[in-house]
Write a protein that holds these residues in place. Structure first.
Motif, short mmCIF file in Angstrom:
data_model
loop_
_atom_site.label_atom_id
_atom_site.label_comp_id
_atom_site.label_asym_id
_atom_site.label_seq_id
_atom_site.Cartn_x
_atom_site.Cartn_y
_atom_site.Cartn_z
N PRO A 318 -2.38 14.75 7.60
CA PRO A 318 -3.53 15.66 7.78
C PRO A 318 -3.45 16.91 6.89
O PRO A 318 -4.48 17.39 6.40
CB PRO A 318 -3.45 16.02 9.27
N GLU A 319 -2.24 17.43 6.67
CA GLU A 319 -2.12 18.67 5.87
C GLU A 319 -2.39 18.44 4.39
O GLU A 319 -2.49 19.41 3.63
CB GLU A 319 -0.74 19.31 6.07
N TRP A 320 -2.49 17.20 3.98
CA TRP A 320 -2.80 16.94 2.57
C TRP A 320 -4.14 17.55 2.17
O TRP A 320 -4.30 18.02 1.04
CB TRP A 320 -2.81 15.43 2.31
N GLU A 321 -5.09 17.52 3.07
CA GLU A 321 -6.42 18.07 2.77
C GLU A 321 -6.33 19.54 2.35
O GLU A 321 -7.06 20.00 1.49
CB GLU A 321 -7.35 17.93 3.97
N SER A 326 -7.84 14.54 -1.02
CA SER A 326 -8.86 13.98 -0.14
C SER A 326 -8.34 12.69 0.48
O SER A 326 -7.82 11.82 -0.22
CB SER A 326 -10.14 13.72 -0.94
N LEU A 327 -8.49 12.53 1.79
CA LEU A 327 -7.96 11.36 2.48
C LEU A 327 -8.90 10.17 2.43
O LEU A 327 -8.47 9.02 2.53
CB LEU A 327 -7.65 11.70 3.93
N LYS A 328 -10.19 10.42 2.28
CA LYS A 328 -11.17 9.33 2.32
C LYS A 328 -11.72 9.06 0.92
O LYS A 328 -12.36 9.92 0.33
CB LYS A 328 -12.33 9.68 3.27
N SER A 331 -14.66 4.91 -2.80
CA SER A 331 -14.64 3.45 -2.91
C SER A 331 -13.18 3.02 -3.08
O SER A 331 -12.32 3.83 -3.46
CB SER A 331 -15.48 2.96 -4.10
N GLY A 332 -12.87 1.75 -2.82
CA GLY A 332 -11.51 1.25 -2.99
C GLY A 332 -10.64 1.59 -1.79
O GLY A 332 -11.09 2.13 -0.78
N GLY A 333 -9.36 1.29 -1.93
CA GLY A 333 -8.43 1.50 -0.83
C GLY A 333 -7.95 2.93 -0.72
O GLY A 333 -7.73 3.61 -1.73
N ALA A 334 -7.77 3.39 0.51
CA ALA A 334 -7.34 4.76 0.75
C ALA A 334 -5.92 5.00 0.25
O ALA A 334 -5.61 6.07 -0.28
CB ALA A 334 -7.44 5.08 2.24
N LYS A 335 -5.06 4.00 0.37
CA LYS A 335 -3.67 4.16 -0.01
C LYS A 335 -3.53 4.44 -1.52
O LYS A 335 -2.82 5.36 -1.94
CB LYS A 335 -2.91 2.89 0.37
N GLN A 340 -2.95 8.24 -6.21
CA GLN A 340 -3.44 8.81 -7.47
C GLN A 340 -3.49 10.33 -7.41
O GLN A 340 -3.03 11.03 -8.32
CB GLN A 340 -4.83 8.28 -7.79
N GLN A 341 -4.04 10.85 -6.34
CA GLN A 341 -4.16 12.30 -6.20
C GLN A 341 -2.80 12.96 -6.06
O GLN A 341 -2.55 14.04 -6.63
CB GLN A 341 -5.02 12.63 -4.98
#
Length: 562
Positions: A318-321, A326-328, A331-335, A340-341
């Motif tokens: 959660p603290e990544w935001e 961005s967690l969501k 398009s594509g997979g969240a993982k 990448q970020q």
């Protein structure tokens, strides 16, 4: 219909240009111009209206000719800053009175040289030409400005090309800035005078001028520049805060961490928060970078044989935001998106220090993992923000088929010292004849606009090109067709100016005796000897080569004249 439309044009809110356009489209015989346009203006009417009226009523072979003449006058007025008014408000409105143009602080280039000015005018017609960037950069480096006669063309070019503005703005001069303020389409170039104080630039200058001021001040003394920005942040809209915050990248240091951390935590603009996160990632010692590096380290594992593997966390924290991740994904997979970020915000120095590999080895290691594309994309994003030259050798593998690689490479090369750049050019030329075309292409991208090779490297390159063109048929084949012409054009841009006459002899052939007698005494700039004698001969290529040689030769002679 004609009467109704005519009445509407004469009494409604239709602009002058629309009135002319409608008559031209429908036909002036079917839709005559409004009587209000043809009526004699009052004696105290603006000069613009007087000129338009004279164009409309002057003798003409037909009404259509008069209409076209008026349209031409209206176009010139518009390009010079006149604004079409509303028909019921006097047909042509002029801008409010403006201050007189300030005295120029830079000498004009080519004001007294018709040949050079003509070449500059031709060069200004192509926004994509590397020769145009070279011209503008050399004018700035030489402390000169564009001649007044070329300002309208230059301002219009800058309107069409945002990328060109960084080279164009410094050489517009005071009249160029004054003229830009008269036309909303050119407002990008308006601003205060070059002689204005820093405080006046900050308070009254354009956003480009303020960014440039901030970068200059950050170069010499970062702290006062940061304080200047911090004091103004609350008053600035987001579209201005963003480029000014990004300017903190010049002279970036740990003293900037508190301000950047504050922006990351609380700025109301998402783009500004992201910019602050990217700048903090360039500070490995910052709390933000330490946390990002810790999360990245949790994804890396080493087996008993010392081999590294990568496995992203199953779910983002959660603290990544709060740290710009961005967690969501859109398009594509969240993982993959989160990885990448995370990679993009991890300081580039983390990777060699943690994995014990140089960048080229890191890229090859990433290719053996299941997350190759995400690692590569993350590193490329990081290199956009922090173009570390140590990654230069890895870039070709890292950026295959990626559109942004050229700009990253140029930013990396810009960070090289002149000695490092010279050594790299030397190593490319030492690879021999077989690699010469690739070496020329690389050198052309390595040198900053307006720069040329050192004399000894220039002579070495020219010797190699001459040997290739006069060598065995197999070697000459590499210079056939469009590629050969493009390579010579690149040479014409990067060689030392003193070597340009010898370069030109590679494509020029002796003129016939009668043509030689009629030629100018200045053989170097005479087109009487400008004929290509190679299989890739073409009039267009000949013209481009001659223009490059002539422009650089005349430009350098002018800039060196006291």
């Amino acid at each position: 219909m004609s009467t109704h439309a005519n009445t509407h044009i004469a009494t409604g809110n239709t602009a002058l240009w629309l009135a002319l356009q409608q008559s031209a489209q429908v036909g002036v015989e079917r839709l005559p111009l409004p009587p209000a346009l043809l009526a004699a203006p009052p004696a105290d009417a603006p000069a613009t209206r007087q000129m338009l009226h004279r164009a409309l009523v002057a003798p003409a072979a037909s009404r259509a000719e008069a209409l076209l003449r008026a349209a031409a006058v209206a176009t010139v007025l518009a390009r010079a800053g006149g604004q079409p008014g509303r028909v019921d408000a006097g047909l042509v409105a002029v801008l409010p009175p403006v201050a007189a143009v300030s005295a120029e602080t830079r000498p004009a280039c080519a004001d007294t040289d018709a040949r050079l000015q003509a070449l500059m005018a031709t060069t200004l017609q192509d926004a994509e030409s590397p020769l145009l960037t070279l011209l503008l950069a050399r004018l700035e480096q030489g402390g000169h400005r564009l001649p007044h006669a070329l300002l309208v063309a230059a301002l219009e070019l800058g309107r069409q090309s945002v990328a060109l503005r960084r080279w164009l703005l410094p050489v517009l001069g005071e009249r160029g800035r004054w003229l830009a303020g008269l036309n909303p389409a050119w407002r990008y170039a308006s601003g205060v005078e070059e002689t204005a104080s820093p405080e006046q630039v900050w308070q009254e200058g354009s956003i480009d001028q303020r960014v440039a001021l901030l970068q200059r001040e950050r170069d010499s003394d970062p702290a006062p520049a940061r304080e200047r920005l911090q004091a103004s942040l609350k008053e600035l809209p987001a579209k201005e805060r963003l480029p000014l915050v990004q300017a903190l990248g010049t002279g970036l240091g740990m003293d900037d961490e508190p301000l950047l951390a504050q922006l990351l935590a609380s700025d109301r603009s998402k783009e500004v928060r992201e910019a602050a996160a990217r700048l903090l990632s360039r500070l490995p010692g910052s709390s933000h970078s330490q946390r990002i590096s810790g999360w990245m380290r949790d994804c890396l594992h080493q087996d008993g044989k010392g081999r590294w593997t990568l496995e992203p966390l199953e779910e983002g924290l959660p603290e990544w935001e709060q740290h710009g991740i961005s967690l969501k994904p859109s398009s594509g997979g969240a993982k993959a998106w989160q990885l990448q970020q995370l990679v993009a915000l991890t300081p580039l120095s983390f990777w060699p220090q943690t994995l014990g590999m140089v960048p080229l080895e890191l890229v090859r290691w990433a290719s053996r993992t299941d997350w190759k594309a995400d690692l590569h994309q993350g590193w490329l994003t990081a290199l956009q923000q922090d173009p570390d030259p140590q990654w230069l050798d890895a870039l070709p593998l890292l950026s295959r088929r990626w559109w942004g690689s050229t700009s990253i490479e140029q930013a990396m090369l810009a960070r090289l010292t002149p000695a490092q750049r010279e050594a790299l050019c030397q190593s490319l030329l030492d690879k021999g004849e077989a690699s010469l075309p690739q070496a020329i292409e690389r050198i052309a991208t390595m040198l900053p606009p307006g720069a040329s090779l050192a004399p000894h490297l220039s002579a070495q390159l020219l010797d190699a090109v001459s040997a290739a063109l006069h060598g065995p048929a197999k070697v000459r084949g590499d210079w056939q067709g469009h590629q050969g012409g493009s390579l010579l054009l690149a040479c014409a841009r990067v060689l030392d100016v003193a070597d340009l006459p010898r370069l030109a002899q590679l494509w020029r052939v002796p003129a016939p005796p009668d043509a030689a007698a009629a030629a100018s005494a200045d053989a170097e700039t005479s087109t009487a000897v400008s004929t290509l004698s190679h299989p890739w001969d073409s009039p267009r290529m000949a013209e481009a080569l001659e223009r490059t040689v002539h422009l650089r030769t005349l430009l350098e002679a002018t800039l060196r004249t006291p």
